[in-house]
Design a protein around this motif. Structure first.
Motif, PDB file in Angstrom:
ATOM      1  N   SER A   1      25.896  10.046  17.607  1.00 16.57           N
ATOM      2  CA  SER A   1      25.147   9.657  16.712  1.00 16.57           C
ATOM      3  C   SER A   1      25.534   8.583  15.596  1.00 16.57           C
TER       4      SER A   1
ATOM      5  N   VAL B   1      20.691  16.174  17.753  1.00 14.73           N
ATOM      6  CA  VAL B   1      21.805  16.620  16.601  1.00 14.73           C
ATOM      7  C   VAL B   1      21.056  18.073  16.355  1.00 14.73           C
TER       8      VAL B   1
ATOM      9  N   ALA C   1      17.587  10.761  19.145  1.00 14.73           N
ATOM     10  CA  ALA C   1      19.011  11.149  18.790  1.00 14.73           C
ATOM     11  C   ALA C   1      19.073  12.133  17.723  1.00 14.73           C
ATOM     12  N   HIS C   2      18.170  12.067  16.722  1.00 15.40           N
ATOM     13  CA  HIS C   2      18.123  13.014  15.622  1.00 15.40           C
ATOM     14  C   HIS C   2      17.594  14.493  16.092  1.00 15.40           C
TER      15      HIS C   2
ATOM     16  N   TYR D   1      24.811   4.764  14.556  1.00 16.18           N
ATOM     17  CA  TYR D   1      24.148   4.288  13.292  1.00 16.18           C
ATOM     18  C   TYR D   1      24.787   3.135  12.794  1.00 16.18           C
TER      19      TYR D   1
ATOM     20  N   THR E   1      28.407  15.204  20.001  1.00 17.23           N
ATOM     21  CA  THR E   1      27.136  14.900  19.649  1.00 17.23           C
ATOM     22  C   THR E   1      27.075  14.143  18.364  1.00 17.23           C
TER      23      THR E   1
END
Lengths: 245, 278
Positions: free
Chosen positions: B154, B116, B112-113, B158, B150
């Motif tokens: 994300s 981004v 996911a990171h 979270y 995006t």
């Protein structure tokens, strides 16, 4: 196989795709290798580094500092310096709209497909990045350390000390800086490099990118307890966020 | 008869891959045209565009992250419970009792990171190579929307672990949204499903995260790919033409593609005509 193209706007350009090769195997193989490298790297990372999980959510205990995910820390940094409506909604909204508008402002096809488009592109990018970083870091430091009487610090408290209403420091001054920095950058780039539209847009995108990077780094690595400026090694775990599982 | 021969020389294999291994130019054309996945590509691409240092493969890798996130995400959905009471404990369960649970969760988080970052870098690559310029204006706009989706994907994810990090990050985020002029209060209530973060918030963000936003993403990415093809494939250098050169009418990109595929397939074509794919 260069083609000369005539466009509606009477722009005469040469498009030069050069030699063509088959997608199979030339592109497919590159894609496969790239995908495998990334899968491998991510797997290694997943084996070696655990995703964070801290204490069960507790509305009674506010962590100090309470931070958003890293990609929003640039905005959270802005929040320290201006009105929340400006930092949280208007600035990001305006940024997205301006980004989307780029191709409708820079309409010439010349320079497509070439990194930085012209020989001036890269020097302009470097200058813009440094210019923006100096401004942003300078303003963050100024707002943190400018004495405003009785132990207070910052541009906004100082203005209030001189009798200005809060809106001046929270809205007007930030708007002036956020307009002046890109405007002055465009003027400098135009004068020093005799820049065309594309090159000015390069300067302005670099302003956006450099601001995003600098603010995100400051928000992530230089903001500690009570969101005060600290060195990265002084941050530690926020108060109220216990135990990693 | 070798193993490869045994595997490939039968009715079933040939019903899937009609042409066999693409070892002639004609088969190299047909493999791309006939495959659902590969036909996102044109049949041939400019050699210049293959240099890794031109694109760094960032767009493709962003999509690859989305694929990995979908697979690991579905796995996590088997065990994750979107309730305030159970969410955090179900993560503990994933981390400690589920086979590959910790691995899949870590992978989901890091992918996911990575997504981004890759999407931001892809935008930056497209910008600095001038690839937003006409006729690709609208695809750039789609890209900006994809960047926003995006971020939202994300950010909605979270909250789901329901730990202190999640809870207070969302508090900060919701406060930002709530500071919108005029409609701030409504936005805050819409984000939280009420006046404070609780079960309605969790179920709302969970639903957005696992079904609504991924669907939006798939639709928009499809449009994004489609437009790449329709706007003339990957960008190649464009220079200002000297005024005296002869003028040639531009072929619309889609027709140029179809024509090229027909040309490439023709020489050994024989009885079957390749279908232009648009």
């Amino acid at each position: 196989m260069a083609r000369v193209l005539q466009h509606e706007e009477e722009e005469r350009v040469i498009e030069d795709p050069g030699e063509r090769v088959h997608v199979w195997p030339h592109l497919v193989s590159i894609e496969l290798v790239g995908a495998l490298i990334y899968l491998l790297a991510l797997s290694l990372m997943a084996i070696l580094i655990r995703a964070p999980l801290v204490d069960l959510a507790n509305p009674e205990v506010t962590p100090n500092p309470a931070k958003a995910p890293w990609y929003f820390l640039g905005l959270q940094e802005l929040l320290l310096h201006m009105h929340p409506a400006l930092a949280g909604v208007i600035v990001p909204g305006a940024v997205l709209i301006l980004l989307a508008a780029i191709p409708y402002i820079d309409r010439s096809r010349v320079g497509t497909g070439i990194w930085f488009s012209t020989p001036k592109g890269l020097p302009i990018t470097k200058f813009s990045a440094v210019y923006t970083a100096v401004w942003v870091i300078g303003l963050v430091l100024l707002d943190e350390f400018l004495p405003a009487g009785e132990g207070a610090h910052g541009i906004s408290p100082l203005l209030e000390l001189y009798g200005f209403p809060p809106a001046v420091g929270d809205i007007f001054v930030p708007l002036v800086f956020m307009t002046f920095i890109p405007w002055s950058l465009a003027v400098i780039v135009k004068r020093r490099w005799n820049a065309n539209t594309r090159e000015i847009i390069i300067a302005l995108y670099t302003f956006f990118l450099a601001s995003f990077v600098v603010l995100t780094v400051i928000g992530t690595a230089f903001r500690g307890h009570s969101m005060q400026l600290v060195w990265p090694w002084e941050i530690g775990t926020p108060e109220g966020v216990m135990g990693h599982y | 008869m070798g193993l490869w021969q045994k595997l490939t020389n039968n009715r079933f294999f040939k019903s899937i891959y009609r042409e066999g291994y693409p070892d002639t130019d004609r088969k190299r054309v047909m493999v791309v045209i006939n495959s659902l996945a590969l036909h996102l590509h044109p049949v041939r691409v400019p050699k210049k565009a293959l240099r890794v240092s031109y694109t760094w493969g960032l767009g493709g890798l962003s999509v690859w992250m989305f694929v990995i996130l979908t697979i690991t995400g579905v796995f996590l959905m088997f065990y994750y419970i979107p309730s305030v009471k159970d969410a955090w404990w179900s993560i503990i369960n994933i981390n400690t009792s589920v086979y590959f649970g910790s691995f899949m969760r870590n992978m989901h988080r890091w992918a996911a990171h990575a997504m981004v970052i890759l999407v931001l870098l892809h935008m930056t690559r497209v910008f600095y190579t001038g690839s937003y310029k006409p006729p690709r204006e609208f695809n750039w706009v789609l890209g900006v929307v994809l960047l926003t989706v995006t971020f939202l994907l994300s950010f909605t994810g979270y909250l789901l672990p329901w730990d202190q990090l999640a809870y207070w990050a969302i508090t900060v985020g919701a406060q930002m949204g709530g500071s919108t002029p005029i409609i701030g209060k409504q936005i805050n209530v819409a984000l939280l499903g009420g006046h404070q973060i609780g079960q309605p918030t969790l179920i709302r963000w969970y639903t957005l995260h696992v079904i609504f936003l991924p669907l939006i993403m798939i639709v928009l990415v499809s449009m994004h790919f489609w437009r790449v093809r329709k706007d003339g494939n990957i960008s190649t250098p464009v220079y200002a033409a000297p005024p005296e050169e002869e003028e040639v009418q531009e072929l619309p990109a889609a027709r140029a593609d179809a024509q090229e595929e027909a040309e490439a397939a023709a020489p050994e074509g024989g009885d079957e005509e390749p279908e232009p794919e648009s």
